[in-house]
Design a protein around this motif. Structure first.
Motif: not given
Ligand code: MIC
Ligand code: SF4
Length: 639
Positions: A340-354
């Motif tokens: 998850l930290s790789d996604l965040i670090s790359a610049g992803a905006r993490i949204l809800e499980c929905a």
């Protein structure tokens, strides 16, 4: 027998398994989601049954997640109290998309599932007969009624060989859409076989089964084999596994072969899922948004692949990248293993499980940009932006393009392929799934002010008269008939309010016109009502007084929904389509008598001075439903 026939015959309670004949099957499991579920539970309540009569029913909250007013939050509480009152499981908001969670925690080989969502066939990945339907049909199944459908043709899809570099399950189903189109699956079940199956894991199979809905198929199904056992074992449910497959000498109505090695990365261009071309034909197109998620591509393995591709890199400055994990299970797993930290670090905006951006619940794209999504639908305007340009592709293509800022062929850009192995053990934590209450009789139903009573329809009139309120082209979607998105979805339990949006994307004056004329009729092209299962696309027109839809052909679920709400679906030939215009005055002088006695109804176009016979193709049961003014009246009468 083939696999579909085996499950159908084990559940058959009415009719004969002859293609084209109506059959009734016993339903083991049901699922509902919040956007269709509030209505489905109101309908279930109106049936007057003490508790759900399926083996298992689950009520999910995954669509109406944004709480920009009290409406959605009220509906969540209503659904939770309804589940407790009527002995269903309740999957809380935040636990994930119904199809992902159902596959992980409940889907079972050999059983039947009916769901008030068109992607219910996702559970076909474990050898379950899983079918999407309107809320009223699901409510009837929860009340113990059989589910009725036309016995489908069974198509054997033989997968040969193995997928080449950077191609995936998504490319397999896109290839089928390229070949068959969005109406190529109507009246059919797609049953997968072949040596290519061996290495396809259940989450990958689910991607294919899920998006079979875009073919218009009744459902898709995979055999329950060693891969299925490994998946259920990894979910702590090995005891629920049993082998299921077609007999060696089974017959199928048709066969399609796909050589996996020959596939290349594909995508669907705007704005229909069958507008499929190789990614290489679009390479270099600037991309402004990339969305990872939706029930078709949000598994743990999908998220892992994207995270591995993005690891140590940054997304392009012109791209907004969003990620919706499909379930809390997959979210927690990438949180725990650090990806998850790789996604965040790359610049992803993490949204809800929905569902999120897939149904326009936020993240509407900016004006004019290309939005590249791992989703299953790109119908015009569904993202929430009028004139949107949404492309559908695999997670690998999406991740590569998020890095470059242009549509990118993963084969050219990503180097050595990454293969994500299915874990031997998934992280199981069912604490967000509330089991049925031990004291259901003590439960108080919580009803917010947005929950309005169900509208009723009287039995059919002896003579129907009405003007053509709208004439549409081909492949009209239920998103065209009843749009979704963050503004309109909260009105799903308030039919008077939501009906004000009927057809407004095509003709903003439609609701007003319908009211001025006291209702009317609609002329449609082929595959009318493709897409979602939302019964609001029939319920709202019914509320506005629409009495009949005359179309060249219909999508399965929407046709059933029309019948359930007392709107007659007629099939018309090209000459009738061509000579009918908006504003024409139609009369059906002997409709009741005709429906009782014949397969056609006499229709007079008074404006043009023409009369013709329109085919209704209603089964005996459907004729009775239409004559009583819909399924709810029919069920009450029979009770
Ligand atoms: C969709 O993908 O269109 C939906 C939203 O999931 C619908 C259900 C609905 O409209 O609530 C579906 O696929 O049936
Ligand atoms: Fe949700 Fe989209 Fe799947 Fe429909 S297609 S269930 S909106 S994620």
């Amino acid at each position: 027998m083939n696999l579909a026939q085996k499950i159908i015959s084990a559940h058959l309670v009415a009719g004969e398994m002859i293609h084209g004949a109506e059959i009734g099957i016993r339903i083991d499991q049901s699922l509902t989601q919040d956007a269709t579920g509030t209505m489905a539970y109101l309908e279930f309540e109106a049936m007057g049954v003490e508790k759900v009569r399926t083996r298992l029913s689950v009520s999910y909250v995954d669509h109406n997640i944004l709480q920009t007013g009290f409406e959605n939050a009220d509906d969540h509480r209503f659904l939770q109290s309804m589940a407790a009152r009527y002995s269903a499981y309740f999957s809380r908001p935040g636990n994930g998309i119904c199809h992902q969670v159902h596959l992980e925690r409940f889907a079972r080989p050999g059983e039947t599932l009916i769901g008030s969502d068109s992607h219910t066939p996702n559970a076909g990945a474990v050898g379950m007969l899983a079918i999407g339907a309107g809320g009223l049909d699901v409510a009837a199944s929860m009340a113990g009624e059989p589910f009725y459908m036309i016995m489908p043709k069974v198509v054997n899809v033989r997968l040969k060989g193995r997928l080449g570099p950077w191609t995936s399950a998504k490319d397999i189903i896109l290839e089928l859409l390229r070949r068959l189109s969005v109406k190529g699956g109507v009246g059919k079940v797609f049953e997968y076989s072949g040596d290519g199956l061996g290495i396809l894991t259940v989450p990958e199979r689910a991607t294919i089964a899920n998006m079979g809905a875009e073919l218009g198929a009744t459902t898709s199904i995979f055999p329950s084999d060693e891969q299925t056992r490994l998946f259920l074992k990894a979910q702590g449910r090995e005891a629920e596994w049993m082998p299921m497959a077609a007999d060696d000498d089974a017959g199928h109505d048709d066969e399609i072969q796909i050589t996996l090695d020959a596939l290349e990365p594909l995508l669907a261009r705007p704005s229909n899922p069958d507008n499929v071309v190789p990614v290489r034909e679009c390479v270099g197109t600037p991309v402004g948004q990339v969305c990872i998620g939706s029930c078709v591509n949000s598994s743990y393995m999908d998220l892992m692949l994207v995270a591995r591709i993005l690891k140590g890199k940054k997304i392009h400055p012109d791209v907004s990248l969003t990620v919706n994990p499909g379930s809390r299970q997959s979210f927690m797993m990438i949180a725990k293993n650090g990806l998850l930290s790789d996604l965040i670090s790359a610049g992803a905006r993490i949204l809800e499980c929905a569902c999120g951006p897939c149904i326009g619940m936020g993240q509407a794209p900016a004006t004019g940009i290309v939005s590249l999504r791992t989703f299953n639908r790109n119908f015009p305007g569904r993202s929430g932006t009028a004139g949107d340009r949404v492309y559908l592709c695999s997670p690998a293509t999406a991740a590569a393009s998020a890095l470059t800022g242009v549509i990118t062929n993963p084969r050219d850009f990503l180097g050595r392929p990454i293969r994500i192995k299915m874990p031997e053990e998934f992280l199981v934590d069912d604490s967000m799934i509330i089991p049925p209450s031990k004291e259901p009789e003590k439960v108080q139903i919580i009803r917010g002010p947005n929950i309005k009573p169900l509208p009723k329809r009287a039995p059919i009139e002896d003579v129907i008269r009405g003007i053509v309120l709208l004439k549409t082209g081909d492949n009209i979607t239920t998103d065209d008939i009843m749009p979704a998105g963050a503004k309109i979805l909260p009105l799903r339990s308030n039919i008077p309010a939501i009906s004000e949006y009927t057809f407004t994307k095509i003709d903003p004056r439609f609701p007003l016109k319908a009211k001025e004329h006291g209702g009317g009729i609609i002329i449609g092209g082929s595959n009318y009502g493709q897409g979602s299962s939302r019964e609001h696309a029939a319920l709202a027109p019914m509320y506005l007084g629409v009495k009949a839809v005359l179309a060249r052909s219909f999508a399965r679920i929407h046709r059933d929904n029309l019948i359930n709400f007392g709107i007659i679906p007629f099939v018309i030939k090209d000459d009738v389509y061509n000579t009918s215009d908006e504003g024409d005055a139609f009369e059906f002088p002997s409709v009741v008598e005709d429906i009782k006695t014949r397969n056609v109804v006499r229709v007079v176009n008074k404006t043009k001075g023409i009369s013709f016979d329109a085919v209704h193709n209603l089964t005996q049961r459907q004729r009775e439903i239409i004559l009583c003014g819909g399924l709810l009246n029919y069920v009450k009468r029979h009770a």
